[in-house]
Scaffold this motif. Structure first.
Motif, mmCIF file in Angstrom:
data_model
loop_
_atom_site.group_PDB
_atom_site.id
_atom_site.type_symbol
_atom_site.label_atom_id
_atom_site.label_comp_id
_atom_site.label_asym_id
_atom_site.label_seq_id
_atom_site.Cartn_x
_atom_site.Cartn_y
_atom_site.Cartn_z
ATOM 1 N N TYR A 1 0.828 -1.193 0.000
ATOM 2 C CA TYR A 1 0.000 0.000 0.000
ATOM 3 C C TYR A 1 0.869 1.252 0.000
ATOM 4 O O TYR A 1 1.900 1.301 0.681
ATOM 5 N N ALA A 2 0.404 2.265 -0.721
ATOM 6 C CA ALA A 2 0.905 3.613 -0.479
ATOM 7 C C ALA A 2 0.134 4.165 0.707
ATOM 8 O O ALA A 2 -0.922 3.654 1.077
ATOM 9 N N GLN A 3 0.662 5.223 1.327
ATOM 10 C CA GLN A 3 0.017 5.756 2.523
ATOM 11 C C GLN A 3 -1.429 6.172 2.254
ATOM 12 O O GLN A 3 -2.340 5.860 3.037
ATOM 13 N N ALA A 4 -1.662 6.851 1.127
ATOM 14 C CA ALA A 4 -3.012 7.300 0.794
ATOM 15 C C ALA A 4 -3.955 6.110 0.609
ATOM 16 O O ALA A 4 -5.115 6.148 1.034
ATOM 17 N N GLU A 5 -3.447 5.040 -0.018
ATOM 18 C CA GLU A 5 -4.281 3.854 -0.239
ATOM 19 C C GLU A 5 -4.626 3.167 1.084
ATOM 20 O O GLU A 5 -5.752 2.702 1.278
ATOM 21 N N ALA A 6 -3.671 3.110 1.982
ATOM 22 C CA ALA A 6 -3.914 2.482 3.275
ATOM 23 C C ALA A 6 -4.959 3.261 4.067
ATOM 24 O O ALA A 6 -5.871 2.682 4.681
ATOM 25 N N LEU A 7 -4.862 4.610 4.047
ATOM 26 C CA LEU A 7 -5.849 5.427 4.748
ATOM 27 C C LEU A 7 -7.232 5.255 4.142
ATOM 28 O O LEU A 7 -8.232 5.134 4.861
ATOM 29 N N GLU A 8 -7.295 5.223 2.816
ATOM 30 C CA GLU A 8 -8.592 5.072 2.152
ATOM 31 C C GLU A 8 -9.223 3.720 2.485
ATOM 32 O O GLU A 8 -10.424 3.628 2.779
ATOM 33 N N THR A 9 -8.421 2.673 2.478
ATOM 34 C CA THR A 9 -8.933 1.335 2.793
ATOM 35 C C THR A 9 -9.410 1.243 4.228
ATOM 36 O O THR A 9 -10.459 0.662 4.525
ATOM 37 N N SER A 10 -8.659 1.848 5.126
ATOM 38 C CA SER A 10 -9.055 1.809 6.527
ATOM 39 C C SER A 10 -10.366 2.549 6.751
ATOM 40 O O SER A 10 -11.228 2.111 7.524
ATOM 41 N N MET A 11 -10.551 3.678 6.079
ATOM 42 C CA MET A 11 -11.795 4.430 6.236
ATOM 43 C C MET A 11 -12.977 3.657 5.648
ATOM 44 O O MET A 11 -14.093 3.719 6.169
ATOM 45 N N GLN A 12 -12.746 2.902 4.573
ATOM 46 C CA GLN A 12 -13.806 2.076 3.997
ATOM 47 C C GLN A 12 -14.250 1.004 4.997
ATOM 48 O O GLN A 12 -15.445 0.719 5.132
ATOM 49 N N ILE A 13 -13.289 0.412 5.695
ATOM 50 C CA ILE A 13 -13.625 -0.603 6.707
ATOM 51 C C ILE A 13 -14.464 0.008 7.821
ATOM 52 O O ILE A 13 -15.468 -0.558 8.261
ATOM 53 N N LEU A 14 -14.070 1.206 8.263
ATOM 54 C CA LEU A 14 -14.816 1.873 9.332
ATOM 55 C C LEU A 14 -16.216 2.260 8.871
ATOM 56 O O LEU A 14 -17.179 2.198 9.648
ATOM 57 N N ASP A 15 -16.341 2.659 7.600
ATOM 58 C CA ASP A 15 -17.660 2.997 7.061
ATOM 59 C C ASP A 15 -18.572 1.781 7.027
ATOM 60 O O ASP A 15 -19.765 1.867 7.317
ATOM 61 N N ILE A 16 -18.025 0.632 6.672
ATOM 62 C CA ILE A 16 -18.818 -0.607 6.639
ATOM 63 C C ILE A 16 -19.312 -0.962 8.037
ATOM 64 O O ILE A 16 -20.458 -1.378 8.235
ATOM 65 N N LEU A 17 -18.445 -0.790 9.020
ATOM 66 C CA LEU A 17 -18.826 -1.102 10.403
ATOM 67 C C LEU A 17 -19.767 -0.062 11.005
ATOM 68 O O LEU A 17 -20.436 -0.325 12.004
ATOM 69 N N GLN A 18 -19.813 1.135 10.383
ATOM 70 C CA GLN A 18 -20.679 2.223 10.849
ATOM 71 C C GLN A 18 -20.454 2.533 12.337
ATOM 72 O O GLN A 18 -21.382 2.571 13.137
ATOM 73 N N LEU A 19 -19.207 2.762 12.659
ATOM 74 C CA LEU A 19 -18.842 3.029 14.050
ATOM 75 C C LEU A 19 -19.018 4.493 14.404
ATOM 76 O O LEU A 19 -18.841 5.372 13.574
ATOM 77 N N GLN A 20 -19.378 4.723 15.642
ATOM 78 C CA GLN A 20 -19.324 6.064 16.202
ATOM 79 C C GLN A 20 -18.083 6.149 17.094
ATOM 80 O O GLN A 20 -17.705 5.179 17.748
#
Length: 441
Positions: free
Chosen positions: A48-67
């Motif tokens: 991963y590039a740094q930007a790709e890793a951040l984007e992937t991590s945010m996608q995971i958090l969006d799926i989990l719908q965490l507060q």
């Protein structure tokens, strides 16, 4: 030892009891709210590039719908700052048919987050482990497993632990561990420059060893993240301190934390796990008789010699110590005579000399236990002055040497202060803008 050292921490018996009140309805409600609010740590591993890793991590958090859960709401596990003193906690082995017992002697060493202390302890452990195994496992055959290990609880002091598992009486094993520790300082003193430098260099080589797989690198980084310390430069810091280490530092460290005769803040907890097949002293006997006498009496019982009471064994030890007799064979002969005097004369088929040879072999555990008991009576350790708290208020018993018996470790833990939370070794710089669905580090 986590059950004693960490807060919050629940032992298996408590968890088993709690499961009895769990219902399907309650479990379903809990599942729905499990990820309602969360404080998230995530480490992306791969190409991963740094930007790709951040984007992937945010996608995971969006799926989990965490507060986002505020950091102050997290019930973080913290290490107890154990008050100086010597403590023992007895635990029965759950397997009622099992023959094996165990002893785990833990010494609290060094200052929190002190790199010099940490590397000194690791060099000490590398040296002491082989000698400990050779003496207690190979020579004395006290168990099928013996060794020295290190533990570093999150936010707390490092711990040097000596452990033995086998069929021997735990109090006797503890006495032999104490004897080993008492003798080992001289071995450190006699350590040659070449032996010391070789041990230090081995630690440096381990830290400089190239990782062979990405999962090893991942594990190393995750350890720094999980600990909340984020000290990614720890390897280079450790190596720098190792290069400055001297043999005198080992001796000073040993005396400061492990040597009971010299340590100003001696802090130790022994966990003794007892097989149902071995006689275990009661809390009242622990309070009344020195540990060395209990060890000797336990060895006699384990060998099938139950004619003498623990009070008679204590009286014999005190008499022998007062006489100034330290000859091992003579002490064994006198103890054997006392033993034979309790026998029915009709059952003694051989003369007393031959009987003594059968009953008490000079190289036996009884011989070692007898010598330790007499020696201890002459120069009994005094641990009472170490503890500033009177634990009798929570129904803890104290041995004649000043060792506290922990009968309820939950109550004991409630008397101890907590170490602070780990302090990050570097400033954490956000790479995502607020507001965010969750905090990611």
């Amino acid at each position: 030892m986590d059950a004693v050292n960490l807060m919050p921490e629940h032992d298996l018996d408590m968890l088993e009891e709690a499961t009895k009140s769990v219902t399907i309805d309650a479990l379903q409600v809990h599942i729905k709210s499990l990820f309602g609010k969360a404080y998230t740590k995530m480490l992306m591993s791969g190409n991963y590039a740094q930007a790709e890793a951040l984007e992937t991590s945010m996608q995971i958090l969006d799926i989990l719908q965490l507060q986002t859960m505020p950091r102050y709401l997290i019930n973080a596990r913290r290490s107890l700052n154990i008050e100086p003193g010597y403590y023992v906690h007895n635990v029965p082995v759950s397997d009622q048919k099992g023959l094996n017992s165990a002893v785990v002697c833990t010494f609290y060493c060094g200052s929190v987050n002190d790199t010099r202390d940490a590397v000194t302890l690791r060099v000490l452990k590398s040296l002491v482990h082989a000698a400990f195994f050779s003496q207690l496992r190979t020579s004395e055959q006290l168990g099928y497993r013996a060794g020295a290990v290190l533990d570093s609880p999150n936010g707390g002091r490092d711990m040097l632990t000596f452990a033995v598992e086998g069929e021997s009486n735990p109090v006797y094993v503890t006495q032999r561990i104490n004897y080993f520790i008492g003798q080992y300082r001289q071995k450190l003193q006699d350590l040659t420059v070449e032996e010391f430098e070789s041990s230090v260099q081995s630690q440096i080589n381990l830290k400089q060893e190239k990782l062979k797989a990405i999962d090893a690198e991942f594990s190393r980084h995750w350890t720094h993240i999980k600990s909340d310390k984020y000290n990614f430069n720890s390897l280079s810091d450790d190596i720098e301190q190792l290069k400055q280490l001297r043999k005198e530092d080992l001796l000073s460290f040993w005396d400061k934390y492990v040597n009971e005769d010299m340590s100003p803040g001696y802090t130790r907890i022994d966990l003794q796990m007892w097989s149902a097949s071995i006689w275990q002293p009661s809390a009242e006997e622990f309070e009344m008789y020195p540990s060395a006498v209990i060890a000797l009496y336990g060895c006699l019982r384990s060998s099938g010699h139950t004619e003498l009471s623990i009070a008679e064994v204590q009286a014999f030890v005190l008499t022998a110590a007062a006489s100034g007799n330290s000859d091992a064979e003579l002490l064994l002969a006198e103890l054997g005579s006392l033993y034979l005097s309790k026998q029915n004369p009709s059952t003694v088929a051989v003369d007393s000399v031959e009987a003594l040879k059968v009953v008490f072999e000079s190289a036996s555990k009884i011989a070692n236990a007898l010598q330790m008991a007499v020696s201890s009576a002459d120069n009994a350790p005094k641990f009472a002055a170490l503890s500033k708290t009177n634990f009798a208020a929570i129904d803890m018993k104290q041995s004649p040497e000043g060792i506290w018996l922990i009968n309820d470790y939950t109550q004991f833990k409630n008397t101890q202060a907590l170490h602070g939370l780990p302090v990050p070794a570097r400033k954490l710089v956000p790479l995502i803008s607020e507001p965010a669905q969750a905090k990611s580090e």
